[in-house]
Scaffold this motif. Sequence first.
Motif, short mmCIF file in Angstrom:
data_model
loop_
_atom_site.label_atom_id
_atom_site.label_comp_id
_atom_site.label_asym_id
_atom_site.label_seq_id
_atom_site.Cartn_x
_atom_site.Cartn_y
_atom_site.Cartn_z
N LEU A 98 0.80 -1.22 0.00
CA LEU A 98 0.00 0.00 0.00
C LEU A 98 0.83 1.27 0.00
O LEU A 98 0.36 2.33 -0.42
N THR A 99 2.07 1.19 0.48
CA THR A 99 2.86 2.41 0.61
C THR A 99 4.06 2.50 -0.32
O THR A 99 4.44 3.60 -0.72
N SER A 104 1.22 0.94 -5.99
CA SER A 104 0.65 2.02 -5.15
C SER A 104 1.02 3.39 -5.71
O SER A 104 0.22 4.31 -5.67
N ARG A 105 2.23 3.51 -6.23
CA ARG A 105 2.63 4.79 -6.82
C ARG A 105 1.85 5.06 -8.10
O ARG A 105 1.50 6.19 -8.41
N LEU A 107 -1.22 4.00 -8.76
CA LEU A 107 -2.63 4.25 -8.46
C LEU A 107 -2.86 5.48 -7.59
O LEU A 107 -4.00 5.85 -7.35
N ALA A 108 -1.79 6.11 -7.12
CA ALA A 108 -1.93 7.28 -6.25
C ALA A 108 -2.69 8.38 -6.99
O ALA A 108 -2.42 8.68 -8.14
N ALA A 114 -7.15 3.16 -6.07
CA ALA A 114 -6.46 2.94 -4.80
C ALA A 114 -7.26 1.99 -3.92
O ALA A 114 -6.69 1.13 -3.24
N GLY A 117 -6.67 -1.40 -5.19
CA GLY A 117 -5.36 -1.83 -4.74
C GLY A 117 -5.39 -2.30 -3.29
O GLY A 117 -4.76 -3.30 -2.92
#
Length: 174
Positions: A98-99, A104-105, A107-108, A114, A117
Motif C-alpha cells: 500500500l505504501t 501504489s505509486r 494508483l496514487a 487505490a 489496490g
Amino acid sequence: MHRMPEPQAPVARQTEGDEWEDGSQEPEFKPLTREEAHQWRSSQPEISIWRLVAVQVLVGLASSVLAWLFTQRMSVAWSVLYGSAAVVVPSALMAWGLTSSALSRLLAGFAQAAFAGFLLWEGVKILLAVAMMWLAPNVVPGLSWLGLLAGLVVTLKVYWFGFLIQTRRSNENG
C-alpha cells in the motif's frame, strides 16, 4: 367482542427553523473549501502503518518470551512466535504494497483504483496468513496449537490497541 384501537403513527412536531424533533430531516451538506479541507487534514493525527507493524513485532516477541518463561518449553515459545509471524508477515507485506510498491505509486491520486489496490493487498494478506497457518505443523517442530492461537490473537489485538490509543489522542487534541 372487544376491538383493540389501531396504532397511530407518531406525529413529528416542527420546532424552530427547519429542524424536525424526531431527526427525520437531514442537515444540509456543505462541502469544504480547499483551505478548510487542508486545515481539517492537518488537525487529524497521522497514522503510520509501519508503526503498527513494528508494535506487532514487539508484541509477538514479548509474548513468545513470556510463553517460554511461563511454560519453560521452547516448542510453546516457537509456536507463539509463529502465530505472531502469521499476523506480522502478511501485515508487513500489505503495508509495503500500500505504501511502497510500484502499483501504489501508479494508483496514487485515483480513489477507486487505490481502493481496488487496497482490496488486492488485503486478499494477498489473507491468503498468505492462511498459507502460513496451513504450513505451521511442517515449520514448527512440536507445534502447540494453543500457543500458536495465543500468539495469533495477541498480535491481532494490536489493531484494537492502536485504535484505542489513536482515539484517545484525537480526543485529547481536540
